[in-house]
Design an enzyme around this catalytic site. Structure first.
Site, PDB file in Angstrom:
ATOM      1  N   CYS A 107       0.925  -1.167   0.055  1.00 55.11           N
ATOM      2  CA  CYS A 107      -0.022   0.068   0.057  1.00 55.11           C
ATOM      3  C   CYS A 107       0.776   1.349  -0.038  1.00 55.11           C
ATOM      4  CB  CYS A 107      -0.960   0.070   1.303  1.00 55.11           C
ATOM      5  SG  CYS A 107      -0.074  -0.422   2.858  1.00 55.11           S
ATOM      6  N   HIS A 126      -0.900   0.876   7.304  1.00 53.41           N
ATOM      7  CA  HIS A 126      -1.725   0.828   6.415  1.00 53.41           C
ATOM      8  C   HIS A 126      -1.618   2.573   5.607  1.00 53.41           C
ATOM      9  CE1 HIS A 126      -4.237  -0.409   2.884  1.00 53.41           C
ATOM     10  NE2 HIS A 126      -5.049   0.633   3.110  1.00 53.41           N
TER      11      HIS A 126
END
Length: 996
Positions: free
Chosen positions: A454, A827
Site C-alpha cells: 500500500c 496501512h
C-alpha cells in the site's frame, strides 16, 4: 353394559351428570365379567378413543381401556393382538377418508398392559417393522413426535441391526421435511416441542448404539448438500447436530473436507444451509459445528467456497443478533466469519450500513445479553478497523455508534486476527483479492495490493493525480531508453484507459523496488518516493531523455531556455533549491551552499517549544490572502540578511521578516488585500509579524503545516558538541545556521517526520499529533533584485518590491495518510484531487487574473480517496477530519501544486501551451494495443467469472430475506414477547421470522 355406556356418552345430559353415570359403569367394570362382555366394552372404548369427536369422549375411552387392561388382563391381551395392531397400523381405523390420528397414542396406551404377556415379543417385532415403514412414508411432525414418544417409552420397539441404522437415516430425512405452517406463537412452540422429541429419540439411539452416529451424519450431509431443484431442507435439522458428541467433531469434519467425492458446489450448499441454522432457537453447539466446518475448509484451502458463503450469508447471521434466544450462537459464527475473512474488506463492509441500527437496538434492550454482545461486537469492529484501515468516510457512522464502548488494545487485536486467519501464507489468497465487478463510480482505477505494498500504491496514485507530471510521462516518445520511466508510463496509461476496476503494479514494483526493502514487509512510503524520484532523475540525467523539447518562447532568453531544457523531468516537476547559510558568531563570516531538493522533510518541534513565538527566516503563517508591507529600508533588507533575520533575543522587539502564508478558506464577502503597488491593511503595516503571529497560532494542543515549516526555517544555533568549524577563525565556534528557499518546485512535496527511533523499545515510534493542513499555501522564494523589480513592473502577482522575495502560491493536491502506530506496520492510503490552472481560457495573458476564493476552488475540484483497489469520492472535509475520528490515521506526505501566478515561468507557459494544442496526451501504438488487448481479456474474464459465480450462487440455499429482521426492529418498537429484538419482546410474526 356397553349399550348403557354408549347411551350415556351419546346422551344430551350435562357433562357432570354423564360423569356420574360413567363412574358407575367403570366401577362395575372392575368386577368379574364374561369374556364377551369384556370384548364389547373394549370395542366400545376403542371406538370412543380413536373416533370420538370430542376430547371428553376420548378421555372416557381411555379411562375404560385402562380399567379393562388392569382388571381383565387376559381378555385385554386377547383383544390387543398382533393382527388387530397390524390392521390399525396399515389400514387405520374409522371410515375411509377419516382415518383416526390417534392410532399411535392408542397403541402406546395398550402396550403397558401386555409387556409381560406371551404375545409381547410378537407385538414388539411387529412395531419395529411398522415404525420403520411409517417413517419411510414421511409422516408429519406431529406423527413423528408420536412415534418418538412411543419408542422412547418402549425402547423394545426400536428397530435393531441394519434396520436401526436405516430408521435413523429415514428419521433424519423426515426432520429435513418438517415445516411449520402456522405463524402463531403457540403453534410454533408446539412445533419446536415435536422436533425436540424426534431429535431426542435419535440421541437415545446414538447413546446406546454409537456406531449409528456417523452413518446418520452422512445422511444429514447428503440432505443439506443436495443441489437438486427442490424445497430447501428444514432448519429443524439443526436439532440433530446438537446431540452429536463433540469429541467426534474433529474426525467428522476431517472426513468431510477430505472426501474427494464431495464437489465444491455440494460443500458450499451444505455449509450455507448449516449457517442458516443459527436461527434455530435453543439449539446447543450448532455454532461450534459451523465454525469447525469453516475451519476444516480453510485447512484444505477451499478458499473460494469460504469466500462465496461468507459474502452471501454474513448479513443474515448479523441480523440474528437482534434476537436474544439465538444471539450467542450467531455472534460466535459472526466473529469467526469476520476475523477469518482477512484478505479483503468486502465482508465487513457489507455490515457497515446495519451496524448503527443494531447497536442502537441493543442499547435500547438494556439486558445482560445485549450488554455483553455490544462489548464483543465493539471489539470485533475495532479489529476490522485495524485490519482494513483507510475507509474513514465509511467508518465514521460506525465509529460514532460504538464510541462509548470499550476499545481493545493492539495486542488483543493482533491476537484475535492471528488466531482466526484462514492461512498464515498471504500469497495463497492473492488470486482472491480483486473481486470488484466493475470500475468505481468515480471512473478512477485502483491498484492491487501485492502484499503490504500500500505504501507504493498510495505514492503512485498521488503521482498519477499530479496531472502535469502524468501528462509529461504519457507524452514520452517510444524508445526513450529509460526502462523505469517507460514502466511508469505504461502503468499511468493503464490507470488512465483500462476497463479494469483495479490493476496490478507488479511489473513496476519489481523495477522500482529499493534493494534494502524486505519483501512482504510494510515500508516507509516517503523513503520509497525519494528512491523512486532519484532513480527516475538519474536515469534521465545519464542522457536517456524522455521529455519532448518544449516550444521556444520569445519571452525567454537563450540562457534561461538552455538552463531549463537541461533539467530532467523530475527536476522540472519536483525540483526546488534551497540556500543554507552558516554565520560564525565570533567573526560574523557567512558561508553559504545551494542545494537541490525534491521534498522538504518537516520535523516536529519539541513539545516545550512555542512554534508560534519563534522567528524563522521565512515564517509560515496560517492567514487569509494577505501580504506583508515591505520594510521601509529596503537596502537594509537586501544588504545583510543576518540583521533582519537573527534569532530574537529576550530584549529584542519582534524583528520584521518576510513570510510564507497559508490560505484558509475565505468566507464570501472578505476582500483579499492587493498584491503589488497597492496599500495593505493598517494593522499589517504597523507590525506585520505580530499580525502574522497572532493568526498563525493553531490551538495549543494542535499543530499545523505552517508550524512545521516555521520550525524547519527557523535559525538553528550550533553550540556545545555541535559547534561549527569556521575557516576564517580556523577553530570550532558557536554559529547560527539558516535555510532559505531560492527556487520553488512545480510540485512541492512535504514529508511530516512522524517516525523517530525510540532507544528504550529499539523501535521507530510514531508521533500521533494532529496537524491541520491548509488547502492553499503561499511560499516566499528568495529572488534576485532585478527579477523582483521586473515582475512588479509588469504588474505580476506575488512580488514585494525591495523585499527580495517572490510569493508563490501552492494548492494542495494529495495527502498520503498512514494508519497505525509504527512505520513497520499499519496501512497507507491517499486523498487526491486533480489541480489545474485556474486562469480561465481567453483571459488576456497580460491582465491580472481574478482569483477564485479558496472555498470555491475546493468545492469545484473533486477529491478522491484511493485505498488500494477501492476508489471513492471524498472531500477536503474528510481530509481535515480524518485524524479527529481515527487518531492513528495521520497525514504523512503532502503534495502541493504551484499556481502559475509568475507568468514568466517557462514551465507553466509550456505546459499551458501543450495543453491548449494537444489536449489529452496520445499514446504510442504499442501501448494502445496492449491496453486494448487487456480490456478485451478483462471482458472475457468477466464473462467466465460470471458463469462460474452463477453456478456457485445458484447452489447457495435460498433463505428468507435477512433484512426483514432489521426492518422489523426499526418499525415495530412496541413489540413484546420472548424472542423479539427488544428486551422481552416480539409478536408471533417476529418469532416466526426468527425461526423460519
Amino acid at each position: 353394559m356397553d349399550k348403557i355406556l354408549e347411551a350415556v356418552v351419546m346422551s344430551s345430559y350435562p357433562n357432570n351428570v354423564k360423569q356420574g353415570l360413567v363412574r358407575r359403569v367403570i366401577e362395575a367394570a372392575k368386577q368379574p365379567m364374561d369374556s364377551e362382555q369384556c370384548w364389547s366394552m373394549l370395542e366400545l372404548s376403542t371406538k370412543l378413543y380413536l373416533t370420538g369427536d370430542t376430547k371428553y369422549k376420548r378421555e372416557i375411552g381411555k379411562e375404560v381401556l385402562e380399567v379393562y387392561g388392569h382388571y381383565h388382563p387376559e381378555e385385554f391381551e386377547e383383544f390387543f393382538n398382533v393382527r388387530f395392531l397390524l390392521s390399525l397400523l396399515q389400514e387405520g381405523y374409522g371410515p375411509l377418508g377419516k382415518r383416526s390420528h390417534y392410532v399411535l397414542d392408542y397403541i402406546q396406551l395398550g402396550l403397558q398392559f401386555v409387556l409381560e404377556s406371551p404375545s409381547a415379543n410378537s407385538i414388539f417385532s411387529l412395531l419395529r417393522i411398522e415404525v420403520l415403514r411409517k417413517v419411510c412414508e414421511r409422516p408429519s411432525p406431529k406423527q413423528c413426535a408420536k412415534i418418538s414418544k412411543l419408542l422412547t417409552q418402549h425402547p423394545q420397539c426400536i428397530p435393531t441391526g441394519k434396520h436401526q441404522l436405516l430408521f435413523c437415516q429415514q428419521l433424519i430425512r423426515c426432520i429435513g421435511q418438517f415445516q411449520c405452517v402456522s405463524e402463531g406463537e403457540e403453534e410454533i412452540m408446539e412445533f419446536l416441542e415435536q422436533v425436540n422429541k424426534v431429535s431426542g429419540l435419535l440421541q437415545r439411539i446414538w447413546r446406546t448404539q454409537t456406531s449409528a452416529i456417523l452413518p446418520s451424519l452422512k445422511e444429514l450431509f447428503t440432505i443439506i448438500s443436495s443441489t437438486e431443484e427442490q424445497e430447501a431442507p428444514s432448519n429443524a435439522l439443526a436439532s440433530v447436530v446438537q446431540f452429536v458428541p463433540l469429541e467426534l467433531m474433529d474426525g467428522v469434519i476431517r472426513n468431510l473436507t477430505n472426501d474427494d467425492s464431495i464437489t465444491d458446489v455440494q460443500m458450499m450448499m451444505a455449509i450455507g444451509r448449516m449457517i442458516d441454522w443459527v436461527s434455530w432457537p435453543l439449539g446447543k453447539n450448532i455454532d461450534k459445528w459451523i465454525i469447525a466446518l469453516l475451519k476444516g475448509l480453510a485447512a484444505v484451502k477451499k478458499f473460494s467456497i469460504l469466500i462465496e458463503v461468507t459474502l452471501s450469508k454474513i448479513e443474515k447471521v448479523f441480523s440474528k443478533l437482534l434476537y436474544p434466544i439465538v444471539r450467542e450462537g450467531a455472534l460466535s459464527v459472526l466473529q469467526y466469519m469476520l476475523l477469518s475473512f482477512q484478505h479483503s474488506h468486502e465482508a465487513f463492509h457489507l455490515l457497515l450500513p446495519h451496524i448503527p441500527r443494531l447497536v442502537a437496538s441493543l442499547k435500547k434492550e438494556d439486558s445482560n445479553s445485549a450488554t455483553s454482545s455490544l462489548e464483543q461486537l465493539a471489539e470485533l469492529i475495532h479489529c476490522m478497523f485495524f485490519r482494513f484501515s483507510g475507509f474513514p468516510d465509511l467508518y465514521e457512522p460506525v465509529l460514532e455508534a460504538v464510541k462509548a464502548l470499550p476499545i481493545p488494545n493492539e495486542d488483543r487485536i493482533k491476537h484475535l486476527l492471528g488466531q482466526n486467519a484462514w492461512t498464515s501464507q498471504k500469497n495463497e489468497l492473492a488470486c482472491f483479492y480483486p473481486r470488484l465487478a466493475s470500475k468505481s463510480e468515480t471512473g478512477k482505477i485502483g491498484l492491487i495490493n501485492l502484499g503490504n505494498t500500500c505504501y507504493m500504491n498510495s505514492i503512485i496514485q498521488s503521482l498519477f493525480m499530479a496531472s502535469d507530471f502524468r501528462h509529461s510521462v504519457l507524452n514520452l516518445s517510444e524508445g526513450n531508453s529509460q526502462p523505469l520511466m517507460t514502466k511508469l508510463q505504461w502503468l499511468f496509461a493503464f490507470l488512465e484507459h483500462s476497463q479494469r476496476p483495479a490493476i496490478s503494479p507488479e511489473s513496476f514494483l519489481s523495477a522500482s523496488w529499493p534493494p534494502w526493502f524486505t519483501p512482504g514487509a510494510q515500508q516507509d512510503c516517503s523513503e520509497y518516493l525519494k528512491y523512486l524520484l532519484d532513480r527516475l532523475h538519474e536515469e534521465e540525467k545519464t542522457g536517456k531523455r524522455i521529455y519532448q523539447k518544449l516550444k521556444e518562447s520569445s519571452l525567454t532568453s537563450q540562457a534561461v531556455e538552455h538552463h531549463y531544457l537541461n533539467k530532467t523531468l523530475i527536476e522540472k516537476m519536483f525540483g526546488g533549491k534551497m540556500m543554507t547559510k552558516i554565520r560564525c558568531l565570533k567573526c560574523l563570516n557567512v558561508s553559504s551552499r545551494e542545494e537541490v531538493f525534491t521534498d522538504l522533510s518537516l520535523a516536529f518541534p519539541p513539545s516545550d517549544r512555542n512554534v508560534c513565538g519563534s522567528t524563522p527566516i521565512l515564517p509560515v503563517e496560517e492567514i487569509g490572502p494577505q501580504f506583508i508591507e515591505p520594510p521601509e529600508n529596503a537596502g537594509q533588507l537586501m544588504g545583510s540578511p543576518w540583521i533582519q533575520r537573527k534569532a530574537p533575543m529576550a530584549s529584542d522587539h519582534a524583528a520584521p521578516s518576510v513570510s510564507v502564508e497559508t490560505l484558509c478558506s475565505q468566507e464570501q464577502g472578505e476582500a483579499a488585500n492587493p498584491i503589488c503597488g497597492n496599500g495593505v491593511g493598517v494593522d499589517a503595516a504597523k507590525d506585520p509579524l505580530s499580525t502574522f503571529g497572532e493568526q498563525a497560532c493553531a490551538p495549543k494542543d494542535s499543530r499545523s503545516v505552517p508550524d512545521l515549516i516555521n520550525y524547519f526555517l527557523s535559525p538553528e544555533r550550533l553550540t556545545a558538541e555541535n559547534k561549527y568549524h569556521c575557516e576564517k577563525c580556523a577553530s570550532l565556534q558557536d554559529a547560527e545556521k539558516v535555510a532559505e528557499l531560492t527556487e520553488g518546485p512545480h510540485y512541492l512535496i512535504l514529508t511530516l517526520l512522524r517516525f523517530s527511533f525510540d532507544p528504550r523499545t529499539m523501535k521507530r515510534k510514531k508521533i500521533l499529533d494532529n496537524v491541520s493542513i491548509p488547502v492553499v499555501l503561499k511560499l516566499p522564494i528568495l529572488v534576485a533584485p532585478e527579477e523582483t523589480e521586473e515582475v512588479c513592473q509588469h504588474g505580476k502577482e506575488g512580488a514585494v518590491p525591495g523585499s527580495g522575495f517572490m510569493t508563490v502560491v501552492y494548492d494542495l493536491c494529495s495527502v498520503v495518510v498512514h494508519s497505525g502506530i509504527s512505520s513497520e506496520s499499519g496501512h497507507y492510503y491517499c486523498y487526491s484531487r486533480e489541480c489545474t490552472d485556474t486562469v480561465p481560457q481567453g483571459q488576456p495573458r497580460d491582465g491580472v487574473p481574478k482569483p477564485a476564493s479558496d472555498k470555491q476552488l475546493d468545492l469545484e475540484i473533486q477529491w478522491y480517496l484511493f485505498n488500494d483497489t477501492r476508489v471513492s469520492f471524498s472531500s477536503f472535509e474528510s481530509v481535515s477530519n480524518v485524524t479527529s475520528f481515527f487518531p492513528k490515521d495521520t497525514a504523512y506526505v503532502l503534495f502541493y501544486r504551484q499556481r502559475p501566478e509568475r507568468q514568466s515561468c517557462l514551465l507553466h507557459e509550456a505546459l499551458a501551451e501543450a495543453g491548449r494544442l494537444h489536449g489529452e496526451p496520445s499514446l504510442h501504438k504499442d501501448l494502445m494495443e496492449a491496453i486494448s488487448k487487456d480490456n478485451i481479456l478483462f471482458l472475457q474474464e468477466q464473462e467466465k467469472e460470471a458463469r462460474n459465480r452463477a453456478a456457485y450462487i445458484s447452489a447457495l440455499p435460498k433463505s428468507p430475506l435477512w433484512w426483514r429482521d432489521l426492518d422489523r426492529d426499526k418499525d415495530d418498537d412496541s413489540s413484546s414477547g420472548g424472542c423479539s429484538p427488544a428486551a422481552g419482546g416480539g409478536g408471533s410474526g417476529s418469532f416466526h421470522g426468527l425461526v423460519f
